[in-house]
Design a protein around this motif. Sequence first.
Motif, PDB file in Angstrom:
ATOM      1  N   SER A  65     -19.569 -23.772 -10.644  1.00 47.57           N
ATOM      2  CA  SER A  65     -20.967 -23.535 -10.979  1.00 47.57           C
ATOM      3  C   SER A  65     -21.595 -24.819 -11.507  1.00 47.57           C
ATOM      4  O   SER A  65     -20.915 -25.813 -11.774  1.00 47.57           O
ATOM      5  CB  SER A  65     -21.074 -22.427 -12.021  1.00 47.57           C
ATOM      6  N   GLN A 136     -22.638  -8.919 -17.929  1.00 47.99           N
ATOM      7  CA  GLN A 136     -21.970 -10.216 -17.892  1.00 47.99           C
ATOM      8  C   GLN A 136     -22.561 -11.113 -16.824  1.00 47.99           C
ATOM      9  O   GLN A 136     -22.881 -12.287 -17.069  1.00 47.99           O
ATOM     10  CB  GLN A 136     -20.477 -10.019 -17.632  1.00 47.99           C
ATOM     11  N   TYR A 140     -24.716 -14.590 -17.132  1.00 44.89           N
ATOM     12  CA  TYR A 140     -24.078 -15.801 -16.619  1.00 44.89           C
ATOM     13  C   TYR A 140     -24.925 -16.459 -15.539  1.00 44.89           C
ATOM     14  O   TYR A 140     -25.075 -17.684 -15.511  1.00 44.89           O
ATOM     15  CB  TYR A 140     -22.695 -15.457 -16.083  1.00 44.89           C
ATOM     16  N   THR A 409     -32.625 -18.117 -21.558  1.00 44.34           N
ATOM     17  CA  THR A 409     -31.502 -19.037 -21.795  1.00 44.34           C
ATOM     18  C   THR A 409     -31.989 -20.383 -22.306  1.00 44.34           C
ATOM     19  O   THR A 409     -31.353 -21.017 -23.152  1.00 44.34           O
ATOM     20  CB  THR A 409     -30.704 -19.234 -20.490  1.00 44.34           C
ATOM     21  N   THR A 420     -21.553 -20.137 -21.794  1.00 44.47           N
ATOM     22  CA  THR A 420     -20.774 -19.539 -20.716  1.00 44.47           C
ATOM     23  C   THR A 420     -19.498 -18.897 -21.244  1.00 44.47           C
ATOM     24  O   THR A 420     -19.190 -17.740 -20.917  1.00 44.47           O
ATOM     25  CB  THR A 420     -20.413 -20.613 -19.671  1.00 44.47           C
ATOM     26  N   SER A 423     -20.175 -15.670 -23.081  1.00 41.98           N
ATOM     27  CA  SER A 423     -20.442 -14.494 -22.253  1.00 41.98           C
ATOM     28  C   SER A 423     -19.178 -13.967 -21.600  1.00 41.98           C
ATOM     29  O   SER A 423     -18.946 -12.753 -21.564  1.00 41.98           O
ATOM     30  CB  SER A 423     -21.485 -14.839 -21.178  1.00 41.98           C
ATOM     31  N   PHE A 424     -18.326 -14.869 -21.100  1.00 45.06           N
ATOM     32  CA  PHE A 424     -17.105 -14.420 -20.445  1.00 45.06           C
ATOM     33  C   PHE A 424     -16.063 -13.939 -21.457  1.00 45.06           C
ATOM     34  O   PHE A 424     -15.316 -12.999 -21.188  1.00 45.06           O
ATOM     35  CB  PHE A 424     -16.518 -15.540 -19.585  1.00 45.06           C
TER      36      PHE A 424
END
Length: 623
Positions: A65, A136, A140, A409, A420, A423-424
Amino acid sequence: MTNAATDFHWADYLVLAAVLAVSTGIGFYTACCLKGQRTTSEYLHGGRQLQLFPVSMSVLASFLSAVSVLGTPLEVYLNGASFALFTLSFFISVPLTAHVFIPFFYQLKVATVYEYLELRFGRLIRLMGSSVFSLQMVFYMAIVLYAPALALSQVSNLSTHLSIVGLGIVCTVYTVMGGLRAVVYTDTFQVFIILSGVLMLIIKGISDVGGFEEMWRRASNGGRLDDVINSVFEPSLTIRHTFWSLTIGGAITTLSVYGINQTIVQRYLAVRKLSHAQRAAYLNLPANVFMTLLLCLLGLVAYACYVHCDPYLTGRIKAFDQLILVMVMDVLGSYPGLPGLFLACIFSASLSTVSSGVNALALVFLEDFVKPTYTAIRHTAMTDELSIVISKTLALTFGLVTVAMAYVTGTMDQTLVQITFMSFGMTGGPLLGLFLLAMFCPCANAWGAGVGLLCSLSFSFWIGIGAIVDGPRRTLLPLTSINCSRNATPILMSFVTYNITTTSLTTLNTTFTTQEATLLSDMTSSLDENPGYDGLALYQLSYMWYCVGSSSLVITIGLIISLLTGCSVHEEIHPELVVPLWQNLKTFIIRQKKNYDVWKTQKKAEEEKEEQKKDYKISLEDE
């Protein structure tokens, strides 16, 4: 390093526009020229007839990403090269994915991985899992969409808001038009753009600093290589990066992506054979290792370029996340078109991730929410024609929601990598624990799964948000602006060092203007770490352990609640819905024992044959 061009050349805009046009063109070509968009299976699963190579490239693109391209080099620049040890986690997570999760989901032939949760625990748990995944992915994707918009605003006159809208439209259009085929084929094209952009910047950057040896010397003298060895094998859970957190914690984190995340599993299920899906996973092992190491090397090159003149201290950038973008203009700015190619690399990384997420979210909402609701109201199954229309509508909707979330964001005062992993860590870990509980614990029931998931989510959100709001400050390695070029007109001409042992901020200059003092105060607050931190001890936990803790909590609480509410009867569970771990382990041990016995017998026979030859030779010599 002296400043090069500061704005985009018309050739840069042309290169960037060409890459976006090709991505959109692939979507139109897939929708208009290729057959196989008449059913939801063809639109959302590629008819389960996709080829091995583009699928493996698409999985790689989902990993690469814009956060990875911008965030990984920054992590090395600020904290050292220990993040390179994260590559070891792939040697754990990829084999587990290839031999446990892929065969399991492939034989079930489920439309989404959350359909399995309904087969195992019931519809409520399926909806809970789908909802967590949707939360999620939307969050993301917003981060991933914001990253290239931030990049474009840094190197051009275009606003961040305009960039977000433009990128969101391109991504949504080709995803809606072409479905999974367009996503996979576009990802394949974008992987090569990403690779070429990163390699180009690394090669030119190394050349500018005087070669690889000089780059390595500067990184070593600046302490960017020390953390690979020092404290790497520390067992502490509070040290940000250690060998154990990067390998074990990293493996669990990547397993939550490659093993049970719908965006990745959807690609595994889109190939013709199980062996092809497993090969696609294994092809990503060397590819992920190579790209991670390459991005870490880019971080070392960036430090070598700015070893004497950090762009943040001089005020050239307002956030550390813009570091690589300034480097692009300094290193490649005098070559019109090349900055555009690297920005296209960042845009491609963002497009591949967002398109994958939009396609997966459309499938999850269609299969887990829309179709069951339609059937309950109309008492009949939804037709394929209507399913495709709704799928495209859902893809368009999620694309617009992602654009809106990207604006939010931009208001968060955290780096891209921090957001990141937050969130994960807070959602991926509980989901992984839920699937592990379902797959490997036959006695677990729906009560245990539901309570375990909710408790784990509550705990992980509490720890994650608490660590950001009230956690200890991060420690950064030394940065300096003492030797900036006069042409750079730095704001802060002082040497700023963060001493890890004494936790003191040292400056060589003590006379500042008001603007300089304000910037130095900001740097002090962002770099300072209070050694006498008296907050909650759990807030000091390394973010690399978030997935481990939250997934373990689901399994532990799930089993306890299942025992208290009456375990599922083993005979009532279909054999395909659980992984017979102990039976497989027993079979593996028996097979290995048989192989060992065969090898031992063969070796004994060979030894006897050699003895016979020796005896025969001795007898001939006696004669």
